[in-house]
Design a protein around this motif. Sequence first.
Motif, PDB file in Angstrom:
ATOM      1  N   LEU A  16       5.090 -36.420  18.326  1.00  0.00           N
ATOM      2  CA  LEU A  16       6.109 -35.842  19.222  1.00  0.00           C
ATOM      3  C   LEU A  16       5.647 -35.886  20.674  1.00  0.00           C
ATOM      4  O   LEU A  16       6.440 -36.185  21.584  1.00  0.00           O
ATOM      5  CB  LEU A  16       6.425 -34.403  18.805  1.00  0.00           C
ATOM      6  N   LEU A  17       4.392 -35.590  20.908  1.00  0.00           N
ATOM      7  CA  LEU A  17       3.847 -35.649  22.266  1.00  0.00           C
ATOM      8  C   LEU A  17       3.896 -37.071  22.808  1.00  0.00           C
ATOM      9  O   LEU A  17       4.273 -37.290  23.960  1.00  0.00           O
ATOM     10  CB  LEU A  17       2.412 -35.111  22.291  1.00  0.00           C
ATOM     11  N   ASN A  18       3.533 -38.061  21.991  1.00  0.00           N
ATOM     12  CA  ASN A  18       3.550 -39.453  22.457  1.00  0.00           C
ATOM     13  C   ASN A  18       4.966 -39.961  22.679  1.00  0.00           C
ATOM     14  O   ASN A  18       5.213 -40.711  23.636  1.00  0.00           O
ATOM     15  CB  ASN A  18       2.768 -40.365  21.509  1.00  0.00           C
ATOM     16  N   SER A  19       5.921 -39.563  21.853  1.00  0.00           N
ATOM     17  CA  SER A  19       7.304 -39.993  22.098  1.00  0.00           C
ATOM     18  C   SER A  19       7.845 -39.320  23.361  1.00  0.00           C
ATOM     19  O   SER A  19       8.609 -39.930  24.118  1.00  0.00           O
ATOM     20  CB  SER A  19       8.201 -39.724  20.882  1.00  0.00           C
ATOM     21  N   SER A  20       7.417 -38.102  23.620  1.00  0.00           N
ATOM     22  CA  SER A  20       7.819 -37.416  24.852  1.00  0.00           C
ATOM     23  C   SER A  20       7.138 -38.034  26.060  1.00  0.00           C
ATOM     24  O   SER A  20       7.748 -38.156  27.135  1.00  0.00           O
ATOM     25  CB  SER A  20       7.500 -35.923  24.747  1.00  0.00           C
ATOM     26  N   LEU A  21       5.887 -38.454  25.900  1.00  0.00           N
ATOM     27  CA  LEU A  21       5.192 -39.175  26.968  1.00  0.00           C
ATOM     28  C   LEU A  21       5.959 -40.458  27.307  1.00  0.00           C
ATOM     29  O   LEU A  21       6.197 -40.753  28.493  1.00  0.00           O
ATOM     30  CB  LEU A  21       3.760 -39.508  26.529  1.00  0.00           C
ATOM     31  N   ALA A  22       6.388 -41.184  26.289  1.00  0.00           N
ATOM     32  CA  ALA A  22       7.173 -42.402  26.516  1.00  0.00           C
ATOM     33  C   ALA A  22       8.472 -42.070  27.245  1.00  0.00           C
ATOM     34  O   ALA A  22       8.880 -42.777  28.177  1.00  0.00           O
ATOM     35  CB  ALA A  22       7.465 -43.101  25.184  1.00  0.00           C
ATOM     36  N   THR A  23       9.123 -40.986  26.846  1.00  0.00           N
ATOM     37  CA  THR A  23      10.373 -40.561  27.484  1.00  0.00           C
ATOM     38  C   THR A  23      10.148 -40.299  28.969  1.00  0.00           C
ATOM     39  O   THR A  23      10.919 -40.763  29.822  1.00  0.00           O
ATOM     40  CB  THR A  23      10.918 -39.293  26.799  1.00  0.00           C
ATOM     41  N   GLU A  24       9.100 -39.570  29.281  1.00  0.00           N
ATOM     42  CA  GLU A  24       8.820 -39.237  30.679  1.00  0.00           C
ATOM     43  C   GLU A  24       8.493 -40.478  31.495  1.00  0.00           C
ATOM     44  O   GLU A  24       8.951 -40.615  32.628  1.00  0.00           O
ATOM     45  CB  GLU A  24       7.680 -38.215  30.763  1.00  0.00           C
ATOM     46  N   LEU A  25       7.729 -41.395  30.923  1.00  0.00           N
ATOM     47  CA  LEU A  25       7.372 -42.611  31.658  1.00  0.00           C
ATOM     48  C   LEU A  25       8.590 -43.501  31.887  1.00  0.00           C
ATOM     49  O   LEU A  25       8.741 -44.088  32.974  1.00  0.00           O
ATOM     50  CB  LEU A  25       6.262 -43.357  30.923  1.00  0.00           C
ATOM     51  N   ARG A  31       0.716 -34.155  31.986  1.00  0.00           N
ATOM     52  CA  ARG A  31       0.472 -32.949  31.185  1.00  0.00           C
ATOM     53  C   ARG A  31       0.550 -33.254  29.691  1.00  0.00           C
ATOM     54  O   ARG A  31      -0.245 -32.735  28.899  1.00  0.00           O
ATOM     55  CB  ARG A  31       1.465 -31.856  31.568  1.00  0.00           C
ATOM     56  N   LEU A  32       1.498 -34.100  29.309  1.00  0.00           N
ATOM     57  CA  LEU A  32       1.618 -34.482  27.894  1.00  0.00           C
ATOM     58  C   LEU A  32       0.393 -35.279  27.450  1.00  0.00           C
ATOM     59  O   LEU A  32      -0.159 -35.039  26.369  1.00  0.00           O
ATOM     60  CB  LEU A  32       2.905 -35.279  27.671  1.00  0.00           C
ATOM     61  N   ALA A  33      -0.050 -36.220  28.279  1.00  0.00           N
ATOM     62  CA  ALA A  33      -1.224 -37.025  27.949  1.00  0.00           C
ATOM     63  C   ALA A  33      -2.468 -36.144  27.832  1.00  0.00           C
ATOM     64  O   ALA A  33      -3.297 -36.336  26.925  1.00  0.00           O
ATOM     65  CB  ALA A  33      -1.434 -38.114  29.003  1.00  0.00           C
ATOM     66  N   GLU A  34      -2.578 -35.175  28.719  1.00  0.00           N
ATOM     67  CA  GLU A  34      -3.714 -34.244  28.657  1.00  0.00           C
ATOM     68  C   GLU A  34      -3.701 -33.456  27.345  1.00  0.00           C
ATOM     69  O   GLU A  34      -4.745 -33.293  26.701  1.00  0.00           O
ATOM     70  CB  GLU A  34      -3.649 -33.292  29.851  1.00  0.00           C
ATOM     71  N   PHE A  39       0.156 -45.431  26.423  1.00  0.00           N
ATOM     72  CA  PHE A  39       0.727 -45.934  27.670  1.00  0.00           C
ATOM     73  C   PHE A  39       1.102 -47.406  27.556  1.00  0.00           C
ATOM     74  O   PHE A  39       1.414 -48.040  28.563  1.00  0.00           O
ATOM     75  CB  PHE A  39      -0.271 -45.751  28.825  1.00  0.00           C
ATOM     76  N   ASN A  40       1.075 -47.948  26.361  1.00  0.00           N
ATOM     77  CA  ASN A  40       1.380 -49.360  26.161  1.00  0.00           C
ATOM     78  C   ASN A  40       2.828 -49.633  26.557  1.00  0.00           C
ATOM     79  O   ASN A  40       3.751 -49.091  25.946  1.00  0.00           O
ATOM     80  CB  ASN A  40       1.148 -49.721  24.689  1.00  0.00           C
ATOM     81  N   LEU A  97       6.864 -48.171  25.120  1.00  0.00           N
ATOM     82  CA  LEU A  97       7.585 -47.124  25.855  1.00  0.00           C
ATOM     83  C   LEU A  97       9.060 -47.062  25.492  1.00  0.00           C
ATOM     84  O   LEU A  97       9.575 -45.999  25.140  1.00  0.00           O
ATOM     85  CB  LEU A  97       7.411 -47.300  27.364  1.00  0.00           C
ATOM     86  N   SER A  98       9.780 -48.169  25.592  1.00  0.00           N
ATOM     87  CA  SER A  98      11.216 -48.151  25.286  1.00  0.00           C
ATOM     88  C   SER A  98      11.475 -47.845  23.815  1.00  0.00           C
ATOM     89  O   SER A  98      12.439 -47.160  23.489  1.00  0.00           O
ATOM     90  CB  SER A  98      11.870 -49.481  25.645  1.00  0.00           C
ATOM     91  N   LYS A  99      10.604 -48.338  22.943  1.00  0.00           N
ATOM     92  CA  LYS A  99      10.775 -48.086  21.504  1.00  0.00           C
ATOM     93  C   LYS A  99      10.605 -46.612  21.165  1.00  0.00           C
ATOM     94  O   LYS A  99      11.307 -46.088  20.300  1.00  0.00           O
ATOM     95  CB  LYS A  99       9.766 -48.892  20.680  1.00  0.00           C
ATOM     96  N   ASN A 100       9.676 -45.936  21.825  1.00  0.00           N
ATOM     97  CA  ASN A 100       9.333 -44.562  21.476  1.00  0.00           C
ATOM     98  C   ASN A 100      10.051 -43.508  22.311  1.00  0.00           C
ATOM     99  O   ASN A 100      10.050 -42.332  21.948  1.00  0.00           O
ATOM    100  CB  ASN A 100       7.819 -44.358  21.597  1.00  0.00           C
ATOM    101  N   SER A 101      10.658 -43.915  23.413  1.00  0.00           N
ATOM    102  CA  SER A 101      11.328 -42.975  24.311  1.00  0.00           C
ATOM    103  C   SER A 101      12.604 -42.426  23.694  1.00  0.00           C
ATOM    104  O   SER A 101      13.346 -43.145  23.030  1.00  0.00           O
ATOM    105  CB  SER A 101      11.672 -43.684  25.627  1.00  0.00           C
ATOM    106  N   HIS A 102      12.844 -41.150  23.916  1.00  0.00           N
ATOM    107  CA  HIS A 102      14.116 -40.559  23.492  1.00  0.00           C
ATOM    108  C   HIS A 102      15.245 -41.093  24.374  1.00  0.00           C
ATOM    109  O   HIS A 102      16.321 -41.392  23.890  1.00  0.00           O
ATOM    110  CB  HIS A 102      14.067 -39.030  23.612  1.00  0.00           C
TER     111      HIS A 102
END
Length: 176
Positions: free
Chosen positions: A39-48, A86-89, A100-101, A105-110
């Motif tokens: 969930l954190l990594n998919s949210s990281l993708a969303t933010e990026l 903050r999510l990455a931390e 960060f790949n 990013l597009s695959k995992n982003s909400h």
Amino acid sequence: MINVQLTDVNTLRERARTNVDNGAVTEGYMGDREEILRLLNSSLATELVCVLRYKRHYFMASGLKASVAAGEFAEHAAQEAEHADRLAERIMQLGGEPDFNPDNLSKNSHAQYVAGSTLKEMVYEDLVAERIAIDSYREIVQYIGEKDPTTRRLFEDILAQEEEHADDMADILKDL
């Protein structure tokens, strides 16, 4: 009311010395660590993805009302980048690896990356993305509940700012 038993100090000290390689993740951690990391990594993708979209919109904004929107785009891009950090931390604190790949990013982003060609389309797409983030982060907060209060608070903080972003975009959209 929940009856919580406090652990005696000697037991706390003893537990702290076992599995010390796990860093912040102690025996008392009640979350499903792998799911929370996902969930954190998919949210990281969303933010990026949101950072990239807002940055594009900042540079592409043109027209009479572009200066107000461009200012919001720049501010939101910076805030979304802070969310990503903050999510990455937190991912690192839980013993995971932030993804960060660019290929993921597009695959995992909400949210989706929709460029928009006019100022109105850009603001509209940013509002849609914020609404997606709001719903997904609210569900994540509910899912986590009391199992991981630190991650829950992180998502609550980000959620509050996403709601502000949605209000900003809705206000600008009304004026376009």
